[in-house]
Design an enzyme around this catalytic site. Structure first.
Site, mmCIF file in Angstrom:
data_model
loop_
_atom_site.group_PDB
_atom_site.id
_atom_site.type_symbol
_atom_site.label_atom_id
_atom_site.label_comp_id
_atom_site.label_asym_id
_atom_site.label_seq_id
_atom_site.Cartn_x
_atom_site.Cartn_y
_atom_site.Cartn_z
ATOM 1 N N SER A 13 0.820 -1.208 0.000
ATOM 2 C CA SER A 13 0.000 0.000 0.000
ATOM 3 C C SER A 13 0.856 1.262 0.000
ATOM 4 O O SER A 13 0.358 2.343 -0.309
ATOM 5 C CB SER A 13 -0.923 0.011 1.225
ATOM 6 O OG SER A 13 -0.164 -0.046 2.412
ATOM 7 N N CYS A 75 2.344 -6.817 1.888
ATOM 8 C CA CYS A 75 1.499 -5.939 2.698
ATOM 9 C C CYS A 75 0.640 -6.843 3.562
ATOM 10 O O CYS A 75 -0.126 -7.666 3.029
ATOM 11 C CB CYS A 75 0.622 -5.074 1.791
ATOM 12 S SG CYS A 75 -0.614 -4.064 2.650
ATOM 13 N N GLU A 160 6.679 6.388 9.289
ATOM 14 C CA GLU A 160 6.367 7.204 8.111
ATOM 15 C C GLU A 160 6.869 8.640 8.268
ATOM 16 O O GLU A 160 7.223 9.302 7.289
ATOM 17 C CB GLU A 160 4.855 7.213 7.866
ATOM 18 C CG GLU A 160 4.293 5.886 7.387
ATOM 19 C CD GLU A 160 4.446 5.690 5.893
ATOM 20 O OE1 GLU A 160 4.983 6.593 5.221
ATOM 21 O OE2 GLU A 160 4.039 4.618 5.399
ATOM 22 N N CYS A 194 4.227 -6.444 10.372
ATOM 23 C CA CYS A 194 4.033 -5.255 9.540
ATOM 24 C C CYS A 194 5.382 -4.919 8.928
ATOM 25 O O CYS A 194 6.415 -4.969 9.614
ATOM 26 C CB CYS A 194 3.516 -4.089 10.374
ATOM 27 S SG CYS A 194 3.421 -2.518 9.459
#
Length: 275
Positions: A13, A75, A160, A194
């Site tokens: 993603s 993902c 992020e 993750c």
């Protein structure tokens, strides 16, 4: 569709799947790889099943159009909420001779080999944990294991925003590890479910007791892919092997490249595409 050889497609993603791609390339460097990050619609973690399925299918179709015969959903959310439907319902109609694989099953197939106590922990996004995909798959592979799950919703935003090495990350690393340890003192294996979490691995290790094993998905998925290609020569022979790497994003390439270089640990230059 053309039957000509093509790259192995790797989908995520956003940029997190590059941690998996890095390990795959390290193990299988001769293959061509085409990475697609759906950055325009990231994150997937808190979206509905229907949206995740639709977005993932659109990206899978796009990678098929780029001559990919094999696609890895790097993902966890897409693997948890879209993979099975795509494999069972869509592939027979749109590409019966092509394959889409995920990251959950390869991990579930080995996690029990690392535990002595029979208690394992899964750390993931809210969407991955709520899907119970890991618990179900691990139970199928190792029914004797007791699985403890913990959602870590702040870890992806920290990574992020490039705060994973800063002191601000310490609180949330300690918070979620404390919460999963509260579930059982017998957990001796923790899975980072993750693709962003490997960037927090040093902080995680420094917080935990040294007798707890930490499993990162990249090396596991890479080893599983190598085994898959050996067992399926009909797929392997359709994968081109020139050692090329190409990166695609559905949003601004400059922003993607800036983040991607951190995950891939090499300079990344991407191209914008519409799927």
């Amino acid at each position: 569709m053309s039957s000509s050889k093509g790259p192995i497609g790797i989908f995520d993603s956003g940029v997190g799947g590059l941690t998996v791609m890095k390990d795959i390339i390290h193990r299988l460097p001769s293959y061509d790889y085409l990475y697609l990050g759906d950055s325009a619609r990231t994150p997937y973690g808190n979206r509905s099943f229907a949206s995740i399925y639709q977005f993932t299918l659109e990206c899978v179709r796009y990678l098929f159009s780029q001559q990919c015969h094999l696609i890895i959903l790097a993902c966890n959310t897409a693997s948890a909420k879209a993979l099975r439907t795509i494999q069972q319902r869509d592939l027979p109609k749109i590409a019966p001779n092509k394959r889409v694989l995920g990251v959950i099953r390869p991990t579930a197939e080995v996690i029990g080999l690392h535990s002595n106590t029979g208690h394992v922990g899964v750390l993931g996004t809210t969407g991955t944990i709520q899907s119970d995909s890991y618990e179900m798959e691990i139970e199928h592979q190792f029914p004797e294991l007791i699985v403890h799950q913990q959602a870590c919703p702040m870890w992806v935003p920290l990574v992020e925003n490039n705060e994973h090495n800063g002191p601000g990350a310490d609180y949330f690393v300690e918070k979620y590890l404390h919460e999963i340890n509260q579930q059982s003192p017998d957990i001796d294996t923790l899975l980072l479910a993750c693709t962003h979490y490997p960037l927090l691995e040093d902080k995680i290790r420094s917080t935990l007791n040294s007798n707890i094993s930490i499993l990162s998905q990249g090396p596991i998925v890479a080893a599983s892919l190598e085994d898959y290609l050996q067992r399926h020569p009909e797929i392997d022979e359709n994968c081109s092997k020139n050692g090329s790497r190409r990166f695609l994003t559905t949003d601004a390439p400059e922003t993607f490249d800036q983040h991607a270089t951190t995950f891939f640990e090499e300079k990344v230059t991407s191209e914008y595409v519409e799927v």
